[in-house]
Design a protein around this motif. Structure first.
Motif, short mmCIF file in Angstrom:
data_model
loop_
_atom_site.label_atom_id
_atom_site.label_comp_id
_atom_site.label_asym_id
_atom_site.label_seq_id
_atom_site.Cartn_x
_atom_site.Cartn_y
_atom_site.Cartn_z
N GLY A 189 1.00 -1.04 0.14
CA GLY A 189 -0.07 0.18 0.10
C GLY A 189 0.80 1.19 -0.08
N LEU A 190 1.94 1.11 0.67
CA LEU A 190 2.94 2.49 0.76
C LEU A 190 3.67 2.80 -0.54
CD1 LEU A 190 4.85 1.96 4.23
CD2 LEU A 190 3.22 3.84 3.65
N TYR A 191 4.03 1.79 -1.10
CA TYR A 191 4.79 2.11 -2.10
C TYR A 191 4.21 1.60 -3.50
CZ TYR A 191 8.40 2.30 1.56
OH TYR A 191 8.77 2.58 2.62
N TRP A 192 3.19 1.29 -3.79
CA TRP A 192 2.27 0.68 -5.02
C TRP A 192 2.45 2.05 -5.81
CZ3 TRP A 192 1.34 -3.63 -6.94
CH2 TRP A 192 0.45 -3.73 -8.07
N GLY A 193 2.21 3.11 -5.38
CA GLY A 193 2.08 4.42 -6.19
C GLY A 193 3.36 4.97 -6.97
N GLY A 194 4.40 4.24 -6.50
CA GLY A 194 5.59 4.80 -7.08
C GLY A 194 6.48 5.85 -6.35
N ARG A 195 5.89 6.40 -5.35
CA ARG A 195 6.68 7.30 -4.52
C ARG A 195 7.48 6.63 -3.38
NH1 ARG A 195 5.92 12.79 -6.78
NH2 ARG A 195 4.01 12.56 -7.73
N ARG A 196 8.71 7.16 -3.13
CA ARG A 196 9.36 6.11 -2.17
C ARG A 196 10.13 7.13 -0.83
NH1 ARG A 196 12.67 3.19 -7.00
NH2 ARG A 196 10.90 2.34 -8.25
N TYR A 197 9.14 8.12 -0.70
CA TYR A 197 9.94 9.27 0.44
C TYR A 197 10.42 8.17 1.65
CZ TYR A 197 7.83 12.69 -2.83
OH TYR A 197 7.74 13.27 -3.69
N THR A 198 11.34 8.58 2.33
CA THR A 198 11.79 8.06 3.28
C THR A 198 11.01 8.03 4.56
OG1 THR A 198 14.12 8.61 2.70
CG2 THR A 198 13.64 8.13 5.07
N TYR A 199 10.20 9.12 4.69
CA TYR A 199 9.38 9.28 5.94
C TYR A 199 8.17 8.16 5.68
CZ TYR A 199 5.80 12.15 3.36
OH TYR A 199 4.93 12.54 2.30
N TYR A 200 7.97 7.73 4.63
CA TYR A 200 6.90 6.72 4.52
C TYR A 200 7.03 5.54 5.51
CZ TYR A 200 4.83 8.81 0.09
OH TYR A 200 4.16 9.53 -0.70
N PHE A 201 8.48 5.26 5.57
CA PHE A 201 8.74 4.18 6.28
C PHE A 201 8.66 4.16 7.77
CE2 PHE A 201 11.69 0.77 7.94
CZ PHE A 201 11.39 -0.37 7.19
N PHE A 202 8.24 5.09 8.28
CA PHE A 202 8.05 5.20 9.78
C PHE A 202 6.83 4.58 10.29
CE2 PHE A 202 6.92 7.40 13.85
CZ PHE A 202 7.84 7.34 14.39
N ILE A 203 5.82 4.39 9.48
CA ILE A 203 4.75 3.65 10.10
C ILE A 203 5.02 2.18 10.42
CG2 ILE A 203 4.28 2.60 7.68
CD1 ILE A 203 1.63 3.34 10.40
N PHE A 204 6.60 1.66 10.01
CA PHE A 204 6.65 0.36 10.31
C PHE A 204 7.48 0.42 11.87
CE2 PHE A 204 6.62 -0.69 5.94
CZ PHE A 204 5.98 -1.83 6.01
N ALA A 205 7.27 1.49 12.37
CA ALA A 205 7.76 1.58 13.95
C ALA A 205 6.64 0.79 14.63
CB ALA A 205 7.72 3.00 14.35
N GLY A 206 5.51 0.69 14.20
CA GLY A 206 4.59 -0.02 14.77
C GLY A 206 4.82 -1.46 15.02
N PHE A 207 5.94 -2.02 14.29
CA PHE A 207 6.27 -3.49 14.32
C PHE A 207 7.45 -3.75 15.45
CE2 PHE A 207 4.26 -3.28 10.32
CZ PHE A 207 3.42 -4.64 10.58
#
Length: 524
Positions: free
Chosen positions: A322-340
Motif C-alpha cells: 500500500g505504501l509504495y504501490w504508487g511509485g513514491r518512495r519518500y523516506t518518511y513513509y517507512f516510519f509507520i513500520f515503527a508499529g512493529f
C-alpha cells in the motif's frame, strides 16, 4: 490481584507518557525546544488546520493532499497556539503515549506480570530506535499519528490468535478495528494496507476453521466500523456544499494524479527497491521490523498456531504494498513500520528469557522500584543521546531570528493584513511565521505533475501576473541570485525585498527570496 494489575496499568500509562514527552522533546521539531517545525508537510497541515478553525473548508478553499481528519487534529492543535507548534507537540505526545501503552498490552500477552514489567526497559529502546530513525522526518507526519491505531489493532489480532482462535473474533474488536481503519482512511488511505492484512488474516482463519458465515459477518462488522467514521465528514462537506471537492482532491487526485504511471512489474520492483533503500537508510528500524515479524513466524512458543505466525507477516507485506504501490518512495513513509518494534521487543525478550531463564525467572526478577529507577535513568540517558543520532536536531539551539521564515515575517508584518503566496513550492512555514492565512485555493505547489493538474500552476501564475497578493516568496538553488531572476511576470509587479539560504529537510540547502509588490512603499 486485580488492584495490583490496575495500579501497574496506570503506572505504565504514566511511564509511556514520560517516555513520549522526553523523546519527542528532543527529536520532534514541533517541540518547544525548536524555533519552528520547518517540515513542509507539517506546515501544510498546520495551514489547512488553522484555516479550518477560521471557517475555510479543506479542498474547496485550501487544496492539500491528506485527509480531513488530519487537518481537524491540526486545527485542534492551533487552538492551543497559532503562533507555535506546541499544540502539535502535545498531539504527538498523546499519539506516542497511546502507541506505547497499546504496545505494553501486546507485551503483556506474551509474558507473566513480573516479566511484563520489563517493558519499562523495552519502551525507551523502542522509542530510540523509532525516533532517531531518518524516517522520523521533522515530526507530526501522518505515519506518527497512525501508530496508536495500528498498535490497538495489532493487539486485537495477536490476542485473538493466542487466546481465541479457532473461535471467532469478538464483534466489538472487529468494530473497533474498523473504526481505527476508518480514521486512517480519513487521514492517509495508502496506510490501510495494514488493516487489509488484518482483515484478510481474520477472514482466512475463519474460512480454514470452517466458519464461512462468521467470516463474512466479520468483514461486514469491520466495514461497519469504517463506515461510522465517514458520517461526520460526509455531513460536514455536504453541509458546506463541498462533497465534490472532497472526492476530487482527496481521492481522485491522489489515486490518479499523485501516483506515477507504472506497469505492474515496475511497481513490484519499486516496492523491493524501496525496502532495500530503507534497509540501508534506516537499518535499526528496518532490522527491528524484520526481527519482530520473522520471530513471530519462526518461534513456536510465540505464535502457537499458524494464524499467529502468518498474520503479522501478512500485515507487514500488505502495508508495504500500500505504501509504495504508487511509485513514491519518500523516506518518511517507512516510519509507520515503527508499529512493529513491539514485536521485536517481544522476540528479543523471549530469547533472553530462554537463554538466561535463571536470571529472568519471575521469582528472581528485579523488584519493581529498582526496575523503575533503572528505567527512568535509561529514559533520560537515551533521550539525551538521541540528540547525536536524530537528523532533526541540527535546528536545536537556533534562534527564531536566524530562521528565514521569521526574518521574512518581520518584513511582511510591516504591512497590516498583508497577503502572501508561496510561489511554485511547498509551504515551508512562511504563512505560519507571518501569522496569515492564504487567500488562494492553491496556496503552494503540491507534488503533482503539471500535465495531471494544470490548473494548480495556472492559478499560481495568475495570482503573480495580476498582482493578487502583497508578497511572493520564491524558492531557488543556493547559487542563484534572486536579483538576476528571469521571471517577467513576477519582476513586473514585484521587487526583491530579501533573500536567504536555509537548510531544509535536514540536509538540503535552498535559497528563499521574498518579493514585495512595487506599489507598497518600503519601510523607512
Amino acid at each position: 490481584m486485580r488492584k495490583t494489575e490496575k495500579r501497574l496499568g496506570w503506572q505504565m500509562l504514566l511511564y509511556c507518557l514520560l517516555v513520549s514527552a522526553c523523546f519527542l522533546a528532543v527529536c520532534s521539531k514541533s517541540s518547544f525546544l525548536y524555533p519552528l517545525n520547518n517540515g513542509s508537510d507539517a506546515q501544510c497541515f498546520f495551514t489547512v488546520g488553522k484555516g479550518m478553525m477560521h471557517g475555510l473548508v479543506p479542498y474547496r478553499d485550501l487544496v492539500e493532499q491528506k485527509g480531513p481528519l488530519l487537518y481537524f487534529l491540526y486545527g485542534l492543535a492551533t487552538l492551543v497556539s497559532e503562533r507555535s507548534f506546541f499544540g502539535v507537540y502535545l498531539l504527538e505526545v498523546l499519539s506516542c503515549t497511546g502507541f506505547l501503552y497499546c504496545s505494553y498490552q501486546i507485551f503483556a500477552l506474551f509474558f507473566p506480570p513480573k516479566l511484563a514489567k520489563f517493558y519499562y526497559i523495552a519502551a525507551p529502546l523502542m522509542a530510540v530506535v523509532s525516533f532517531t530513525s531518518p524516517s522520523f522526518f521533522h515530526g507530526g507526519e501522518v505515519e506518527e499519528l497512525t501508530l496508536p491505531l495500528m498498535a490497538l489493532t495489532l493487539y486485537f489480532l495477536l490476542r485473538y490468535c493466542r487466546e481465541l482462535y479457532p473461535g471467532a473474533m469478538p464483534l466489538s474488536w472487529l468494530f473497533l478495528a474498523g473504526v481505527c481503519a476508518g480514521c486512517v482512511l480519513w487521514m492517509k488511505f495508502t496506510l490501510l494496507g495494514f488493516w487489509i492484512g488484518f482483515m484478510a488474516s481474520v477472514f482466512l482463519g475463519l474460512l480454514v476453521s470452517r466458519q464461512p458465515a462468521r467470516a463474512l459477518g466479520s468483514c461486514l462488522v469491520f466495514l461497519g466500523g469504517m463506515a461510522v467514521t465517514a458520517l461526520p465528514w460526509l455531513a460536514y462537506f455536504g453541509g458546506e456544499g463541498a462533497l465534490g471537492d472532497l472526492f476530487e482532491v482527496y481521492f481522485y487526485n491522489n489515486i490518479f494524479a499523485y501516483a506515477e504511471t507504472l506497469s505492474m512489474g515496475e511497481r513490484l520492483a519499486g516496492i523491493l527497491q524501496a525496502l532495500a533503500r530503507m534497509a540501508y537508510r534506516t537499518p535499526w528500524l528496518f532490522g527491528a521490523g524484520v526481527i519482530g515479524v520473522a520471530g513471530m513466524l519462526l518461534l513456536r512458543r510465540l505464535h502457537q498456531n499458524w494464524l499467529g505466525a502468518l498474520s503479522p507477516l501478512a500485515c507487514a507485506l500488505c502495508l508495504a504494498v500500500g505504501l509504495y504501490w504508487g511509485g513514491r518512495r519518500y523516506t518518511y513513509y517507512f516510519f509507520i513500520f515503527a508499529g512493529f518494534t513491539i514485536l521485536a521487543a517481544v522476540v528479543i525478550t523471549h530469547l533472553i528469557v530462554a537463554v538466561g531463564s535463571r536470571w529472568f525467572h519471575p521469582r528472581s526478577a528485579l523488584p519493581g522500584r529498582r526496575l523503575m529507577a533503572l528505567s527512568a535513568v535509561l529514559v533520560v540517558a537515551l533521550s539525551g543521546a538521541s540528540y547525536f543520532f536524530c537528523e532533526n536536531t541540527y535546528l536545536l539551539g537556533t534562534s527564531k531570528e536566524q530562521c528565514v521564515q521569521y526574518r521574512f515575517a518581520s518584513i511582511i508584518n510591516e504591512r497590516e493584513d498583508a497577503t502572501l503566496l508561496s510561489y511554485n513550492f511547498l509551504d515551508f512555514g512562511f504563512y505560519y511565521a507571518a501569522d496569515t492565512l492564504p487567500v488562494s485555493r492553491y496556496f503552494c505547489l503540491l507534488n503533482i505533475d503539471d500535465e495531471k493538474l494544470p490548473e494548480m500552476r495556472a492559478e499560481l501564475n495568475q495570482i503573480v501576473r495580476e498582482r493578487g497578493v502583497d508578497f511572493v516568496i520564491v524558492m531557488l538553488s543556493p547559487e542563484q541570485d534572486a536579483a538576476q531572476l528571469y521571471l517577467p511576470e513576477l519582476t513586473r509587479n514585484y521587487e526583491l525585498a530579501a533573500q536567504q539560504v536555509e537548510t531544509t529537510d535536514n540536509r538540503i540547502q535552498l535559497k528563499f527570496a521574498l518579493f514585495r509588490a512595487k506599489d507598497l512603499a518600503p519601510a523607512s
